[in-house]
Design a protein around this motif. Structure first.
Motif, PDB file in Angstrom:
ATOM      1  N   HIS A  82       0.763  -1.559  -0.442  1.00 40.11           N
ATOM      2  CA  HIS A  82      -0.133  -0.043  -0.430  1.00 40.11           C
ATOM      3  C   HIS A  82       0.783   1.743  -0.142  1.00 40.11           C
ATOM      4  O   HIS A  82       1.952   1.263   0.505  1.00 40.11           O
ATOM      5  N   PRO A  83       0.170   2.477  -0.869  1.00 40.25           N
ATOM      6  CA  PRO A  83       1.221   3.348  -0.152  1.00 40.25           C
ATOM      7  C   PRO A  83       1.236   3.967   0.915  1.00 40.25           C
ATOM      8  O   PRO A  83       1.332   4.085   1.989  1.00 40.25           O
ATOM      9  N   ASN A  84       2.899   4.914   1.195  1.00 43.23           N
ATOM     10  CA  ASN A  84       3.488   4.806   2.698  1.00 43.23           C
ATOM     11  C   ASN A  84       3.988   6.142   2.284  1.00 43.23           C
ATOM     12  O   ASN A  84       4.990   6.170   2.302  1.00 43.23           O
ATOM     13  N   SER A  85       3.678   7.004   2.597  1.00 42.09           N
ATOM     14  CA  SER A  85       3.822   9.235   2.498  1.00 42.09           C
ATOM     15  C   SER A  85       5.001   8.960   3.969  1.00 42.09           C
ATOM     16  O   SER A  85       5.924  10.369   4.135  1.00 42.09           O
TER      17      SER A  85
END
Length: 359
Positions: A195-198
């Motif tokens: 999953h995206p993780n900034s």
């Protein structure tokens, strides 16, 4: 000075070599130096020279010690690092071959120790010295421990100058970098790698570290150059599919005489977003005035001055000090460590020539 040498250079060298062989044959890893301290005590006792003991530190004063005079201390350490796994020789069996003496601690700092001992013997019975002469052979230098010269120093009387014995090829290290070890941690948000993780702690930490490793401190030391920051440890994550919540690291910072350790820490802290903590501020840089009599004496006999990138007990000695000793620092902590016999001979002679000019 009225007196002549108590022994010929050949006798002093032979005594030094035999003592160094006994020291090499006596394991003396940091914090485990008791046995080697007994070897040193026995050496002096056989020559009817009284010694003092504090923990594993052995020290003695010249025969005609005068409490009204300032003291010059000959200091080096008798502890060693652990032998590394690349040794092809037994590190605890002294081997004399091809003009070299092999063995753990032979170069760092056994050669300085036995040279200083012979120099102390040479001056021991001088009656009209301008300074007292003290020899202090101390523990825990290799780990910057608190039970070595730092613990002993308050007991040493009237100290004006300390000559620190470390391998410098008998040149004068008139400045020495300090050591600051910083532990850091960058926090982020843990997540599944799919999953995206900034807020990836590793990515943020990489950017933070790249910034500080490129940072240039504005003050540059004439002898020690720039403050040097090295990334030496980094840890994060345990699974390929999990973004960790933190990334931790360690910085090894070599500090010049232009800054205190606290000043450098504050600058680094202001430049980084990670949470930082210093392990200690004890090991500051040191410097001796270029016009000090011992520096002038060394220059007069053809030695050179330089700034040393390696740390030693100078960092915790609370008075004027200079680092000088036989051997080559690049051999320290290496496999099959050795010292050239003629380096010890040269060391004894140069120490004597320098001291003759200042005591």
């Amino acid at each position: 000075m009225e007196q002549k040498l108590n022994n010929s250079p050949e006798i002093l060298l032979n005594i030094a070599i035999e003592l160094l062989k006994k020291i090499i044959a006596t394991p003396s890893l940091s914090k485990d130096e008791y046995d080697v301290s007994l070897v040193i005590e026995r050496f002096f006792s056989q020559r009817n020279i009284p010694t003092n003991r504090f923990k594993n530190n052995i020290w003695a004063t010249n025969k005609y010690f005068d409490e009204n005079k300032p003291s010059i201390v000959l200091n080096t350490h008798h502890d060693t690092v652990k032998p590394n796994k690349s040794y092809t020789l037994d590190p605890f069996i002294p081997l004399e071959k091809d003009g070299k003496l092999f063995g753990l601690g032979s170069n760092d700092a056994g050669a300085s120790l036995v040279s200083m001992v012979q120099v102390f013997l040479n001056f021991y019975e001088y009656q009209n010295l301008s300074h007292n002469l003290i020899i202090a052979l101390t523990a825990e230098e290799e780990i910057s421990g608190k039970e070595g010269i730092e613990a002993l120093f308050p007991q040493l009387p009237n100290v004006e100058l300390v000559i620190v014995g470390e391998p410098t090829q008998m040149n004068l290290a008139i400045a020495e970098k300090g050591l600051l070890v910083i532990d850091g941690e960058m926090l982020g948000t843990a997540s599944h790698a799919a999953h995206p993780n900034s807020d990836n702690a590793i990515v943020k930490c990489m950017a933070d570290l790249q910034h500080i490793l490129n940072y240039k401190f504005p003050k540059i030391s004439p002898y020690l150059g720039e403050v040097k920051i090295t990334l030496s440890v980094i840890n994060a994550g345990t699974q390929h599919n999990v973004v960790p919540e933190k990334c931790s690291f360690t910085l090894d910072v070599r500090v010049t005489d232009e800054y205190s350790n606290k000043e450098v820490f504050e600058i680094i802290q202001s430049e980084m977003k990670s949470n930082l903590s210093a392990r200690s501020f004890r090991l500051n840089s040191s410097k001796i005035n270029e016009n000090h009599p011992i520096v002038k004496a060394g220059l007069e006999i053809g030695r050179i001055t330089y700034g040393s990138p390696t740390s030693s007990d100078q960092a915790i000695i609370p008075c004027t000090s200079v680092k000088i000793g036989p051997g080559d620092s690049t051999r320290s902590h290496t496999a099959d460590e050795f010292i050239y016999i003629n380096e010890i001979n040269e060391g004894i002679g140069i120490y004597i020539k320098i001291l003759e000019k200042i005591v």
